[in-house]
Design an enzyme around this catalytic site. Structure first.
Site, mmCIF file in Angstrom:
data_model
loop_
_atom_site.group_PDB
_atom_site.id
_atom_site.type_symbol
_atom_site.label_atom_id
_atom_site.label_comp_id
_atom_site.label_asym_id
_atom_site.label_seq_id
_atom_site.Cartn_x
_atom_site.Cartn_y
_atom_site.Cartn_z
ATOM 1 C CG HIS A 188 -5.801 9.813 -0.968
ATOM 2 N ND1 HIS A 188 -5.884 8.092 -0.641
ATOM 3 C CD2 HIS A 188 -4.897 9.937 0.566
ATOM 4 C CE1 HIS A 188 -5.009 7.976 0.709
ATOM 5 N NE2 HIS A 188 -4.684 9.245 1.783
ATOM 6 C CB CYS A 502 7.050 12.892 7.383
ATOM 7 S SG CYS A 502 6.776 11.028 8.186
HETATM 8 C C1 PEP Z 1 1.520 8.544 7.840
HETATM 9 O O1 PEP Z 1 0.947 8.127 8.367
HETATM 10 O O2 PEP Z 1 1.222 10.539 7.987
HETATM 11 C C2 PEP Z 1 2.908 8.676 6.809
HETATM 12 C C3 PEP Z 1 3.760 9.542 6.453
HETATM 13 O O3 PEP Z 1 2.977 7.292 6.614
HETATM 14 P P1 PEP Z 1 1.957 6.814 5.208
HETATM 15 O O4 PEP Z 1 1.335 8.296 4.510
HETATM 16 O O5 PEP Z 1 3.072 5.991 4.007
HETATM 17 O O6 PEP Z 1 1.100 6.015 5.316
#
Ligand code: PEP
Ligand code: MG
Length: 574
Positions: A188, A502
Protein backbone atom coordinates in the site's frame (compact mmCIF):
# COMPACT_ATOMS: atom_id res chain seq x y z
CA UNK A 1 33.25 7.68 -0.68
CA UNK A 2 30.89 7.10 -3.62
CA UNK A 3 28.76 4.00 -3.24
CA UNK A 4 25.90 2.66 -5.36
CA UNK A 5 23.16 0.57 -3.75
CA UNK A 6 20.97 -1.42 -6.13
CA UNK A 7 17.43 -2.08 -4.93
CA UNK A 8 13.86 -1.95 -6.32
CA UNK A 9 12.32 1.21 -7.71
CA UNK A 10 8.78 1.44 -6.31
CA UNK A 11 7.92 5.00 -7.29
CA UNK A 12 9.61 6.94 -10.09
CA UNK A 13 11.31 10.30 -9.76
CA UNK A 14 14.80 11.60 -9.06
CA UNK A 15 15.90 13.26 -5.84
CA UNK A 16 19.07 14.86 -4.55
CA UNK A 17 19.29 15.59 -0.85
CA UNK A 18 20.81 14.80 2.52
CA UNK A 19 20.05 11.56 4.27
CA UNK A 20 18.04 11.38 7.43
CA UNK A 21 18.44 7.91 8.85
CA UNK A 22 15.67 6.59 11.06
CA UNK A 23 16.67 3.42 12.79
CA UNK A 24 14.00 0.82 13.56
CA UNK A 25 11.82 2.20 16.26
CA UNK A 26 13.01 1.31 19.75
CA UNK A 27 12.49 3.78 22.49
CA UNK A 28 16.04 3.74 23.85
CA UNK A 29 15.66 6.26 26.66
CA UNK A 30 17.58 5.97 29.90
CA UNK A 31 16.23 6.89 33.30
CA UNK A 32 16.33 10.63 33.99
CA UNK A 33 14.58 12.95 36.42
CA UNK A 34 13.36 16.52 36.41
CA UNK A 35 13.12 19.24 39.03
CA UNK A 36 10.18 21.09 37.57
CA UNK A 37 7.37 18.55 37.30
CA UNK A 38 4.80 21.05 36.04
CA UNK A 39 7.05 22.22 33.22
CA UNK A 40 7.67 18.60 32.20
CA UNK A 41 3.93 17.86 32.22
CA UNK A 42 3.36 20.95 30.08
CA UNK A 43 6.07 19.79 27.67
CA UNK A 44 4.42 16.38 27.35
CA UNK A 45 0.95 17.81 26.80
CA UNK A 46 2.23 20.23 24.20
CA UNK A 47 3.79 17.30 22.30
CA UNK A 48 0.48 15.41 22.48
CA UNK A 49 -1.34 18.49 21.21
CA UNK A 50 1.09 18.75 18.27
CA UNK A 51 0.59 15.08 17.39
CA UNK A 52 -3.21 15.48 17.56
CA UNK A 53 -2.94 18.41 15.16
CA UNK A 54 -0.76 16.37 12.79
CA UNK A 55 -3.31 13.55 12.82
CA UNK A 56 -6.08 15.96 12.08
CA UNK A 57 -4.23 17.45 9.11
CA UNK A 58 -3.40 13.99 7.80
CA UNK A 59 -7.04 12.93 8.03
CA UNK A 60 -8.16 16.03 6.14
CA UNK A 61 -5.65 15.48 3.36
CA UNK A 62 -6.65 11.88 2.92
CA UNK A 63 -8.56 10.95 -0.16
CA UNK A 64 -8.59 8.41 -2.91
CA UNK A 65 -8.25 4.69 -3.14
CA UNK A 66 -6.48 4.23 0.15
CA UNK A 67 -8.63 6.62 2.13
CA UNK A 68 -10.58 3.95 3.93
CA UNK A 69 -7.68 1.82 4.99
CA UNK A 70 -5.23 4.57 5.84
CA UNK A 71 -7.95 6.64 7.47
CA UNK A 72 -8.76 3.78 9.74
CA UNK A 73 -5.22 3.72 11.12
CA UNK A 74 -5.24 7.44 11.69
CA UNK A 75 -8.58 7.26 13.49
CA UNK A 76 -7.33 4.48 15.69
CA UNK A 77 -4.19 6.42 16.56
CA UNK A 78 -6.21 9.54 17.25
CA UNK A 79 -8.36 7.51 19.65
CA UNK A 80 -5.27 6.21 21.42
CA UNK A 81 -4.06 9.77 21.87
CA UNK A 82 -7.22 10.47 23.84
CA UNK A 83 -7.02 7.28 25.81
CA UNK A 84 -7.30 8.13 29.53
CA UNK A 85 -5.31 5.03 30.50
CA UNK A 86 -2.38 6.09 28.37
CA UNK A 87 -2.47 9.77 29.34
CA UNK A 88 -3.19 9.35 33.02
CA UNK A 89 -0.43 6.78 33.30
CA UNK A 90 2.07 9.21 31.84
CA UNK A 91 1.01 12.05 34.12
CA UNK A 92 1.26 9.82 37.17
CA UNK A 93 4.74 8.64 36.23
CA UNK A 94 6.00 12.20 35.79
CA UNK A 95 4.31 13.46 38.95
CA UNK A 96 5.19 10.58 41.27
CA UNK A 97 8.50 9.47 39.84
CA UNK A 98 9.68 12.92 38.71
CA UNK A 99 10.70 11.22 35.47
CA UNK A 100 11.38 13.06 32.22
CA UNK A 101 8.52 12.83 29.75
CA UNK A 102 10.78 10.68 27.56
CA UNK A 103 11.41 8.14 30.27
CA UNK A 104 7.75 8.13 31.28
CA UNK A 105 6.87 7.30 27.67
CA UNK A 106 9.29 4.42 27.71
CA UNK A 107 7.98 3.04 31.03
CA UNK A 108 4.40 3.37 29.86
CA UNK A 109 5.22 1.68 26.56
CA UNK A 110 6.90 -1.24 28.31
CA UNK A 111 4.01 -1.59 30.75
CA UNK A 112 1.45 -1.70 27.93
CA UNK A 113 3.64 -4.07 25.92
CA UNK A 114 3.50 -6.51 28.87
CA UNK A 115 -0.28 -6.24 29.03
CA UNK A 116 -0.62 -6.83 25.28
CA UNK A 117 1.88 -9.69 25.30
CA UNK A 118 -0.31 -11.52 27.82
CA UNK A 119 -3.41 -11.40 25.59
CA UNK A 120 -4.72 -14.59 24.05
CA UNK A 121 -6.00 -12.98 20.90
CA UNK A 122 -3.27 -12.69 18.25
CA UNK A 123 -4.91 -9.69 16.65
CA UNK A 124 -5.07 -7.77 19.93
CA UNK A 125 -1.50 -8.75 20.71
CA UNK A 126 -0.37 -7.21 17.44
CA UNK A 127 -2.04 -3.91 18.39
CA UNK A 128 1.06 -3.07 20.42
CA UNK A 129 2.41 -1.85 17.06
CA UNK A 130 -0.19 0.93 17.12
CA UNK A 131 0.79 1.92 20.66
CA UNK A 132 4.42 1.95 19.54
CA UNK A 133 3.64 4.22 16.64
CA UNK A 134 1.64 6.64 18.76
CA UNK A 135 4.27 6.74 21.50
CA UNK A 136 6.96 7.13 18.83
CA UNK A 137 5.12 10.12 17.40
CA UNK A 138 4.80 11.79 20.81
CA UNK A 139 8.46 11.13 21.46
CA UNK A 140 9.42 12.68 18.12
CA UNK A 141 7.22 15.71 18.88
CA UNK A 142 8.95 16.19 22.26
CA UNK A 143 12.21 16.79 20.44
CA UNK A 144 10.96 19.07 17.74
CA UNK A 145 11.64 22.73 18.34
CA UNK A 146 9.08 25.15 16.94
CA UNK A 147 11.28 26.03 14.00
CA UNK A 148 11.54 22.33 13.20
CA UNK A 149 7.86 21.71 12.68
CA UNK A 150 8.44 22.48 9.01
CA UNK A 151 10.26 19.21 9.41
CA UNK A 152 12.76 17.76 7.12
CA UNK A 153 12.35 19.63 3.85
CA UNK A 154 15.09 18.73 1.40
CA UNK A 155 15.95 15.47 3.13
CA UNK A 156 15.72 11.87 2.02
CA UNK A 157 14.41 9.49 4.63
CA UNK A 158 16.26 6.21 5.05
CA UNK A 159 14.34 3.77 7.21
CA UNK A 160 13.52 0.10 7.69
CA UNK A 161 9.92 0.41 6.60
CA UNK A 162 7.28 3.05 6.09
CA UNK A 163 3.54 3.20 6.78
CA UNK A 164 1.16 4.83 4.25
CA UNK A 165 0.14 7.46 6.82
CA UNK A 166 3.75 8.53 7.27
CA UNK A 167 4.26 9.01 3.55
CA UNK A 168 1.50 11.61 3.40
CA UNK A 169 3.00 13.51 6.26
CA UNK A 170 6.56 13.30 5.01
CA UNK A 171 5.59 14.67 1.65
CA UNK A 172 3.75 17.59 3.19
CA UNK A 173 6.90 18.33 5.20
CA UNK A 174 8.99 18.50 2.05
CA UNK A 175 10.78 15.17 2.22
CA UNK A 176 12.15 14.49 -1.28
CA UNK A 177 12.29 10.72 -1.36
CA UNK A 178 12.16 7.63 0.83
CA UNK A 179 14.46 4.60 0.90
CA UNK A 180 13.41 1.52 2.84
CA UNK A 181 15.49 -1.50 3.74
CA UNK A 182 12.39 -3.71 3.52
CA UNK A 183 9.05 -3.29 1.77
CA UNK A 184 7.69 -4.37 -1.58
CA UNK A 185 6.72 -2.68 -4.83
CA UNK A 186 3.06 -3.63 -4.53
CA UNK A 187 2.55 -2.65 -0.89
CA UNK A 188 0.00 0.00 0.00
CA UNK A 189 2.86 2.38 0.75
CA UNK A 190 4.31 1.83 -2.72
CA UNK A 191 0.91 2.38 -4.34
CA UNK A 192 0.44 5.57 -2.33
CA UNK A 193 3.95 6.85 -3.12
CA UNK A 194 3.20 6.47 -6.83
CA UNK A 195 -0.05 8.41 -6.44
CA UNK A 196 1.82 11.13 -4.55
CA UNK A 197 4.67 11.12 -7.11
CA UNK A 198 7.12 10.70 -4.23
CA UNK A 199 10.26 8.73 -5.27
CA UNK A 200 10.49 5.50 -3.28
CA UNK A 201 13.15 2.80 -3.39
CA UNK A 202 12.38 -0.42 -1.49
CA UNK A 203 14.36 -3.53 -0.48
CA UNK A 204 17.58 -1.50 -0.18
CA UNK A 205 18.88 -4.07 2.27
CA UNK A 206 22.22 -2.39 2.95
CA UNK A 207 20.80 1.12 3.31
CA UNK A 208 20.76 1.30 7.11
CA UNK A 209 24.32 0.00 7.39
CA UNK A 210 25.87 2.02 4.57
CA UNK A 211 24.15 5.39 4.87
CA UNK A 212 24.70 7.86 7.70
CA UNK A 213 22.76 10.94 8.72
CA UNK A 214 23.79 13.87 6.55
CA UNK A 215 25.28 11.82 3.68
CA UNK A 216 24.44 13.37 0.31
CA UNK A 217 22.30 10.98 -1.74
CA UNK A 218 20.93 10.73 -5.23
CA UNK A 219 17.81 8.56 -5.47
CA UNK A 220 16.63 7.19 -8.80
CA UNK A 221 13.14 5.90 -7.97
CA UNK A 222 12.60 4.56 -11.49
CA UNK A 223 15.62 2.27 -11.58
CA UNK A 224 15.82 1.53 -7.87
CA UNK A 225 19.28 3.09 -7.41
CA UNK A 226 20.68 4.96 -4.43
CA UNK A 227 24.01 6.74 -4.83
CA UNK A 228 25.89 7.86 -1.71
CA UNK A 229 28.27 10.81 -2.16
CA UNK A 230 27.49 11.20 -5.88
CA UNK A 231 30.19 12.41 -8.31
CA UNK A 232 29.85 14.97 -11.11
CA UNK A 233 28.44 12.40 -13.55
CA UNK A 234 25.79 11.30 -11.06
CA UNK A 235 24.75 14.89 -10.49
CA UNK A 236 24.52 15.49 -14.24
CA UNK A 237 22.44 12.33 -14.65
CA UNK A 238 20.14 13.46 -11.80
CA UNK A 239 19.62 16.85 -13.47
CA UNK A 240 18.83 15.14 -16.78
CA UNK A 241 16.32 12.81 -15.12
CA UNK A 242 14.66 15.72 -13.31
CA UNK A 243 14.31 17.57 -16.62
CA UNK A 244 12.89 14.44 -18.28
CA UNK A 245 10.31 13.93 -15.54
CA UNK A 246 9.22 17.59 -15.72
CA UNK A 247 8.87 17.31 -19.50
CA UNK A 248 6.96 14.08 -19.09
CA UNK A 249 4.46 15.64 -16.67
CA UNK A 250 3.88 18.46 -19.13
CA UNK A 251 3.27 16.01 -21.93
CA UNK A 252 0.94 14.00 -19.73
CA UNK A 253 -1.12 17.09 -19.06
CA UNK A 254 -1.67 17.46 -22.79
CA UNK A 255 -3.50 14.12 -22.69
CA UNK A 256 -6.26 15.53 -20.49
CA UNK A 257 -8.58 15.90 -23.46
CA UNK A 258 -7.30 13.08 -25.64
CA UNK A 259 -9.10 9.78 -26.09
CA UNK A 260 -7.81 6.57 -24.48
CA UNK A 261 -7.38 4.97 -27.91
CA UNK A 262 -4.77 2.42 -28.97
CA UNK A 263 -2.66 2.94 -32.10
CA UNK A 264 -4.94 0.53 -33.96
CA UNK A 265 -8.04 2.49 -32.98
CA UNK A 266 -9.49 0.47 -30.07
CA UNK A 267 -11.17 2.77 -27.53
CA UNK A 268 -10.51 1.74 -23.96
CA UNK A 269 -12.96 2.94 -21.35
CA UNK A 270 -11.19 4.48 -18.37
CA UNK A 271 -13.36 4.75 -15.28
CA UNK A 272 -12.32 6.39 -12.03
CA UNK A 273 -12.13 4.88 -8.55
CA UNK A 274 -13.36 7.88 -6.60
CA UNK A 275 -14.82 8.69 -3.19
CA UNK A 276 -13.83 12.21 -2.21
CA UNK A 277 -15.12 15.38 -3.80
CA UNK A 278 -11.60 16.09 -5.12
CA UNK A 279 -11.38 12.68 -6.78
CA UNK A 280 -14.76 13.15 -8.42
CA UNK A 281 -13.80 16.60 -9.74
CA UNK A 282 -10.48 15.26 -11.00
CA UNK A 283 -12.15 12.25 -12.65
CA UNK A 284 -14.51 14.58 -14.40
CA UNK A 285 -11.75 16.94 -15.55
CA UNK A 286 -9.61 14.10 -16.92
CA UNK A 287 -12.44 12.76 -19.03
CA UNK A 288 -13.10 9.55 -17.08
CA UNK A 289 -15.97 7.53 -18.53
CA UNK A 290 -17.65 7.67 -15.12
CA UNK A 291 -17.01 6.34 -11.64
CA UNK A 292 -16.18 2.65 -11.92
CA UNK A 293 -15.82 2.11 -8.18
CA UNK A 294 -17.21 4.12 -5.27
CA UNK A 295 -16.31 2.33 -2.05
CA UNK A 296 -19.22 3.06 0.30
CA UNK A 297 -17.38 1.76 3.37
CA UNK A 298 -15.68 5.15 3.33
CA UNK A 299 -18.97 6.59 4.74
CA UNK A 300 -19.07 3.99 7.48
CA UNK A 301 -15.43 4.15 8.48
CA UNK A 302 -15.36 7.88 8.99
CA UNK A 303 -18.01 8.15 11.63
CA UNK A 304 -18.78 6.48 14.90
CA UNK A 305 -22.48 6.17 13.95
CA UNK A 306 -24.05 4.24 11.09
CA UNK A 307 -25.09 6.64 8.33
CA UNK A 308 -28.87 6.52 7.92
CA UNK A 309 -30.75 6.33 4.62
CA UNK A 310 -30.86 10.09 4.12
CA UNK A 311 -27.18 10.61 4.88
CA UNK A 312 -26.26 7.86 2.43
CA UNK A 313 -28.71 9.15 -0.16
CA UNK A 314 -27.18 12.63 -0.02
CA UNK A 315 -23.65 11.24 -0.49
CA UNK A 316 -24.69 9.05 -3.46
CA UNK A 317 -26.81 11.78 -5.02
CA UNK A 318 -23.93 14.28 -4.79
CA UNK A 319 -21.65 11.76 -6.44
CA UNK A 320 -24.15 11.32 -9.28
CA UNK A 321 -24.58 15.08 -9.65
CA UNK A 322 -20.79 15.56 -9.62
CA UNK A 323 -20.40 13.28 -12.63
CA UNK A 324 -23.04 15.22 -14.63
CA UNK A 325 -24.70 12.38 -16.45
CA UNK A 326 -21.76 9.96 -16.58
CA UNK A 327 -22.50 6.61 -14.95
CA UNK A 328 -21.45 6.02 -11.35
CA UNK A 329 -20.87 2.56 -9.95
CA UNK A 330 -21.70 2.41 -6.26
CA UNK A 331 -20.42 -0.62 -4.40
CA UNK A 332 -22.45 -2.01 -1.52
CA UNK A 333 -20.74 -2.12 1.85
CA UNK A 334 -17.46 -4.01 2.04
CA UNK A 335 -16.47 -3.83 5.71
CA UNK A 336 -14.98 -6.74 7.56
CA UNK A 337 -11.51 -8.33 7.47
CA UNK A 338 -8.89 -5.57 7.47
CA UNK A 339 -11.56 -2.93 6.86
CA UNK A 340 -12.83 -2.78 10.44
CA UNK A 341 -15.18 0.11 11.15
CA UNK A 342 -15.77 2.22 14.22
CA UNK A 343 -19.49 1.56 14.35
CA UNK A 344 -19.08 -1.99 15.60
CA UNK A 345 -20.64 -3.39 12.46
CA UNK A 346 -17.73 -5.58 11.45
CA UNK A 347 -17.14 -8.49 13.77
CA UNK A 348 -13.88 -8.21 15.64
CA UNK A 349 -13.46 -11.66 17.11
CA UNK A 350 -13.47 -13.80 14.01
CA UNK A 351 -10.73 -16.42 13.97
CA UNK A 352 -9.92 -15.74 10.32
CA UNK A 353 -11.39 -12.39 9.32
CA UNK A 354 -10.21 -12.37 5.69
CA UNK A 355 -12.30 -15.51 5.22
CA UNK A 356 -15.08 -14.33 7.50
CA UNK A 357 -18.14 -12.12 7.49
CA UNK A 358 -17.02 -9.56 4.94
CA UNK A 359 -18.69 -7.67 2.07
CA UNK A 360 -21.93 -9.14 0.78
CA UNK A 361 -21.89 -11.80 3.51
CA UNK A 362 -22.28 -9.10 6.13
CA UNK A 363 -24.91 -7.28 4.05
CA UNK A 364 -27.01 -10.42 3.71
CA UNK A 365 -26.74 -11.13 7.44
CA UNK A 366 -27.83 -7.57 8.24
CA UNK A 367 -30.68 -7.19 5.78
CA UNK A 368 -32.08 -4.11 7.58
CA UNK A 369 -28.86 -2.31 6.93
CA UNK A 370 -28.57 -3.66 3.40
CA UNK A 371 -32.07 -2.56 2.49
CA UNK A 372 -31.33 0.94 3.81
CA UNK A 373 -28.23 1.12 1.65
CA UNK A 374 -29.99 -0.13 -1.48
CA UNK A 375 -32.83 2.34 -0.93
CA UNK A 376 -30.34 5.21 -0.77
CA UNK A 377 -28.66 4.04 -3.99
CA UNK A 378 -31.93 3.58 -5.85
CA UNK A 379 -33.11 7.03 -4.76
CA UNK A 380 -29.84 8.51 -6.09
CA UNK A 381 -30.57 6.89 -9.48
CA UNK A 382 -33.35 9.46 -9.91
CA UNK A 383 -30.59 12.06 -10.43
CA UNK A 384 -28.44 10.27 -13.02
CA UNK A 385 -27.20 6.85 -14.13
CA UNK A 386 -26.25 4.51 -11.27
CA UNK A 387 -24.93 0.95 -11.30
CA UNK A 388 -24.93 -1.20 -8.17
CA UNK A 389 -21.85 -3.35 -7.55
CA UNK A 390 -21.66 -6.19 -5.00
CA UNK A 391 -18.34 -7.05 -3.30
CA UNK A 392 -16.93 -10.42 -2.16
CA UNK A 393 -19.43 -12.53 -4.08
CA UNK A 394 -18.48 -16.19 -3.85
CA UNK A 395 -21.51 -17.98 -5.28
CA UNK A 396 -24.62 -17.59 -7.43
CA UNK A 397 -26.99 -17.74 -4.46
CA UNK A 398 -25.69 -14.46 -3.09
CA UNK A 399 -26.46 -12.65 -6.33
CA UNK A 400 -29.92 -14.23 -6.46
CA UNK A 401 -30.63 -12.84 -2.98
CA UNK A 402 -29.27 -9.37 -3.85
CA UNK A 403 -31.20 -9.25 -7.12
CA UNK A 404 -34.45 -10.10 -5.30
CA UNK A 405 -33.88 -7.46 -2.62
CA UNK A 406 -32.97 -4.80 -5.19
CA UNK A 407 -36.12 -5.58 -7.17
CA UNK A 408 -38.27 -5.21 -4.08
CA UNK A 409 -36.57 -1.95 -3.06
CA UNK A 410 -37.14 -0.48 -6.54
CA UNK A 411 -40.83 -1.44 -6.42
CA UNK A 412 -41.26 -0.01 -2.91
CA UNK A 413 -39.68 3.31 -3.88
CA UNK A 414 -41.76 3.59 -7.04
CA UNK A 415 -44.79 2.89 -4.91
CA UNK A 416 -43.76 5.69 -2.57
CA UNK A 417 -43.64 8.06 -5.55
CA UNK A 418 -39.85 8.47 -5.62
CA UNK A 419 -38.02 9.17 -8.89
CA UNK A 420 -36.17 6.03 -9.88
CA UNK A 421 -34.08 5.33 -13.02
CA UNK A 422 -35.56 3.11 -15.72
CA UNK A 423 -32.73 0.64 -15.34
CA UNK A 424 -30.25 0.09 -12.54
CA UNK A 425 -27.61 -2.38 -13.73
CA UNK A 426 -26.47 -4.86 -11.08
CA UNK A 427 -22.93 -6.24 -11.17
CA UNK A 428 -20.66 -8.47 -9.14
CA UNK A 429 -17.08 -7.95 -8.08
CA UNK A 430 -15.14 -11.00 -9.18
CA UNK A 431 -12.49 -11.13 -6.47
CA UNK A 432 -13.02 -14.54 -4.90
CA UNK A 433 -11.62 -17.41 -6.98
CA UNK A 434 -14.78 -19.54 -6.57
CA UNK A 435 -16.88 -16.80 -8.17
CA UNK A 436 -14.45 -16.55 -11.06
CA UNK A 437 -14.55 -20.30 -11.64
CA UNK A 438 -18.33 -20.63 -11.18
CA UNK A 439 -19.09 -17.52 -13.25
CA UNK A 440 -20.50 -19.44 -16.26
CA UNK A 441 -23.31 -20.55 -13.94
CA UNK A 442 -24.48 -17.06 -13.03
CA UNK A 443 -23.12 -14.58 -15.55
CA UNK A 444 -26.56 -14.59 -17.17
CA UNK A 445 -28.04 -12.77 -14.18
CA UNK A 446 -25.34 -10.07 -14.08
CA UNK A 447 -25.46 -6.80 -16.00
CA UNK A 448 -21.73 -6.12 -15.65
CA UNK A 449 -18.60 -7.44 -14.00
CA UNK A 450 -15.81 -5.72 -12.13
CA UNK A 451 -12.69 -7.74 -11.35
CA UNK A 452 -11.13 -6.87 -7.99
CA UNK A 453 -7.56 -7.95 -8.53
CA UNK A 454 -6.44 -6.76 -5.08
CA UNK A 455 -8.46 -9.49 -3.43
CA UNK A 456 -8.41 -11.97 -6.31
CA UNK A 457 -4.60 -12.10 -6.09
CA UNK A 458 -4.77 -12.41 -2.28
CA UNK A 459 -7.31 -15.25 -2.29
CA UNK A 460 -5.99 -17.09 -5.33
CA UNK A 461 -2.38 -17.10 -4.16
CA UNK A 462 -3.18 -17.32 -0.43
CA UNK A 463 -0.98 -14.28 0.13
CA UNK A 464 -2.23 -11.63 2.57
CA UNK A 465 -2.38 -8.34 0.66
CA UNK A 466 -1.36 -6.39 3.76
CA UNK A 467 1.54 -8.52 4.92
CA UNK A 468 4.69 -6.80 3.74
CA UNK A 469 6.80 -9.73 4.90
CA UNK A 470 5.44 -11.68 1.97
CA UNK A 471 6.82 -9.00 -0.35
CA UNK A 472 6.99 -10.10 -3.95
CA UNK A 473 4.78 -13.15 -3.46
CA UNK A 474 1.81 -10.79 -3.66
CA UNK A 475 1.77 -10.08 -7.38
CA UNK A 476 -0.66 -10.30 -10.29
CA UNK A 477 2.27 -11.52 -12.41
CA UNK A 478 1.50 -15.15 -11.67
CA UNK A 479 0.35 -17.62 -14.35
CA UNK A 480 -2.69 -18.64 -12.23
CA UNK A 481 -3.83 -15.01 -11.93
CA UNK A 482 -3.43 -14.32 -15.65
CA UNK A 483 -5.23 -17.50 -16.67
CA UNK A 484 -8.15 -16.81 -14.35
CA UNK A 485 -8.36 -13.20 -15.54
CA UNK A 486 -8.36 -14.45 -19.10
CA UNK A 487 -11.20 -16.93 -18.42
CA UNK A 488 -13.36 -14.25 -16.82
CA UNK A 489 -12.71 -11.60 -19.47
CA UNK A 490 -13.22 -14.06 -22.35
CA UNK A 491 -16.52 -15.27 -20.92
CA UNK A 492 -17.78 -11.75 -20.27
CA UNK A 493 -16.82 -10.61 -23.78
CA UNK A 494 -18.50 -13.66 -25.32
CA UNK A 495 -21.70 -12.97 -23.40
CA UNK A 496 -21.60 -9.23 -24.17
CA UNK A 497 -21.27 -8.21 -20.50
CA UNK A 498 -19.17 -5.12 -19.78
CA UNK A 499 -16.12 -6.14 -17.77
CA UNK A 500 -13.49 -4.00 -16.08
CA UNK A 501 -10.61 -4.41 -13.64
CA UNK A 502 -10.86 -2.05 -10.67
CA UNK A 503 -7.98 -3.30 -8.48
CA UNK A 504 -4.60 -1.58 -8.29
CA UNK A 505 -3.46 -3.64 -11.24
CA UNK A 506 -5.46 -1.31 -13.49
CA UNK A 507 -3.58 1.73 -12.18
CA UNK A 508 -0.16 0.46 -13.22
CA UNK A 509 0.70 1.70 -16.73
CA UNK A 510 3.12 -1.18 -17.29
CA UNK A 511 0.28 -3.66 -16.85
CA UNK A 512 -1.92 -1.98 -19.47
CA UNK A 513 -0.51 -3.96 -22.44
CA UNK A 514 -0.97 -7.17 -20.50
CA UNK A 515 -4.61 -6.41 -19.66
CA UNK A 516 -5.33 -5.41 -23.25
CA UNK A 517 -3.76 -8.67 -24.46
CA UNK A 518 -6.17 -10.50 -22.13
CA UNK A 519 -9.04 -8.85 -23.99
CA UNK A 520 -9.94 -6.13 -21.48
CA UNK A 521 -11.42 -2.88 -22.79
CA UNK A 522 -12.39 -1.18 -19.50
CA UNK A 523 -10.24 -0.20 -16.53
CA UNK A 524 -11.12 1.61 -13.34
CA UNK A 525 -8.40 3.41 -11.40
CA UNK A 526 -7.60 6.33 -9.15
CA UNK A 527 -7.57 9.64 -11.09
CA UNK A 528 -3.95 10.31 -10.00
CA UNK A 529 -2.78 7.56 -12.38
CA UNK A 530 -5.31 8.08 -15.16
CA UNK A 531 -3.15 10.10 -17.54
CA UNK A 532 -0.19 7.73 -17.24
CA UNK A 533 -2.43 4.77 -18.01
CA UNK A 534 -4.02 6.67 -20.89
CA UNK A 535 -0.58 7.31 -22.32
CA UNK A 536 0.36 3.63 -21.98
CA UNK A 537 -2.85 2.65 -23.79
CA UNK A 538 -2.13 5.11 -26.60
CA UNK A 539 1.22 3.33 -27.13
CA UNK A 540 -0.43 -0.11 -27.38
CA UNK A 541 -1.39 -2.02 -30.50
CA UNK A 542 -4.32 -4.04 -29.18
CA UNK A 543 -4.47 -6.35 -32.21
CA UNK A 544 -0.79 -7.26 -32.00
CA UNK A 545 -0.99 -7.79 -28.24
CA UNK A 546 -3.95 -10.15 -28.61
CA UNK A 547 -2.11 -12.13 -31.28
CA UNK A 548 0.64 -12.69 -28.75
CA UNK A 549 -1.71 -13.76 -25.98
CA UNK A 550 -0.99 -17.51 -26.36
CA UNK A 551 2.68 -16.88 -25.51
CA UNK A 552 1.65 -14.94 -22.40
CA UNK A 553 -0.67 -17.71 -21.23
CA UNK A 554 2.09 -20.27 -21.74
CA UNK A 555 4.45 -18.45 -19.33
CA UNK A 556 5.43 -20.74 -16.48
CA UNK A 557 6.34 -18.13 -13.93
CA UNK A 558 6.84 -14.46 -13.17
CA UNK A 559 10.12 -14.36 -15.10
CA UNK A 560 8.35 -15.72 -18.16
CA UNK A 561 5.58 -13.12 -17.83
CA UNK A 562 8.13 -10.32 -17.43
CA UNK A 563 9.97 -11.55 -20.53
CA UNK A 564 6.70 -11.40 -22.46
CA UNK A 565 6.14 -7.88 -21.17
CA UNK A 566 9.61 -6.82 -22.27
CA UNK A 567 9.23 -8.41 -25.69
CA UNK A 568 5.73 -7.19 -26.49
CA UNK A 569 5.05 -4.35 -24.21
CA UNK A 570 8.16 -2.29 -23.55
CA UNK A 571 10.24 -1.98 -20.38
CA UNK A 572 10.26 -4.19 -17.30
CA UNK A 573 7.59 -3.87 -14.59
CA UNK A 574 7.40 -1.13 -11.99
C1 PEP B 1 -10.14 -5.28 -5.10
O1 PEP B 1 -10.19 -6.19 -4.28
O2 PEP B 1 -9.41 -5.32 -6.13
C2 PEP B 1 -10.93 -4.05 -4.91
C3 PEP B 1 -10.98 -3.11 -5.83
O3 PEP B 1 -11.58 -3.92 -3.73
P1 PEP B 1 -10.91 -3.41 -2.36
O4 PEP B 1 -9.49 -2.99 -2.69
O5 PEP B 1 -11.76 -2.31 -1.88
O6 PEP B 1 -10.99 -4.64 -1.53
MG1 MG C 1 -11.80 -6.22 -2.80
Amino acid sequence: MRLVLTAHGASRGSALGRARVRLPHVLEVSEAHVEDVDAELARLHEAIRVVRGEMHILRERLHGALASEVGEFIDLHALLLDDPELLHGLDTLIRNGRYTADYALRLQRDRLADVFAGMDDAYLRSRIDDIDQVIGRIHAALHRRDADTQGVAGEILVTDNIAPTELLQLQSQGVLAVITAGGSMLSHSAILARSLHLPLVVSAQQALQKINDGDVLVVDGGNGLVIREPDANDLRAHRARTRDYARERKQLNRLRREPSRTVDGVDIKLWANAESREDVAEAHALGAAGVGLYRTEFLFLNSARLPDEDAQFRAYRDLVLGMTGRTVTIRTLDVGADKADRTGLALTDEPNPALGVRGVRLSLLRDDLFETQLRAMVRASGYGPVRVLVPMVCCREEMVAVRALLKRVIEDLKHEGQAVAETIPLGAMIEVPSAAIALPGFIGMLDFISIGTNDLVQYLLAVDRNNELLGELYTPLHPAVLRLLHDVIKLANKRGKPVSVCGEMAAEPLFAPLLLALGLEELSLHPARLLEVRRAIRDCDAGALRENLPALLRAHDRIGIEKWMQAFAGPSPV
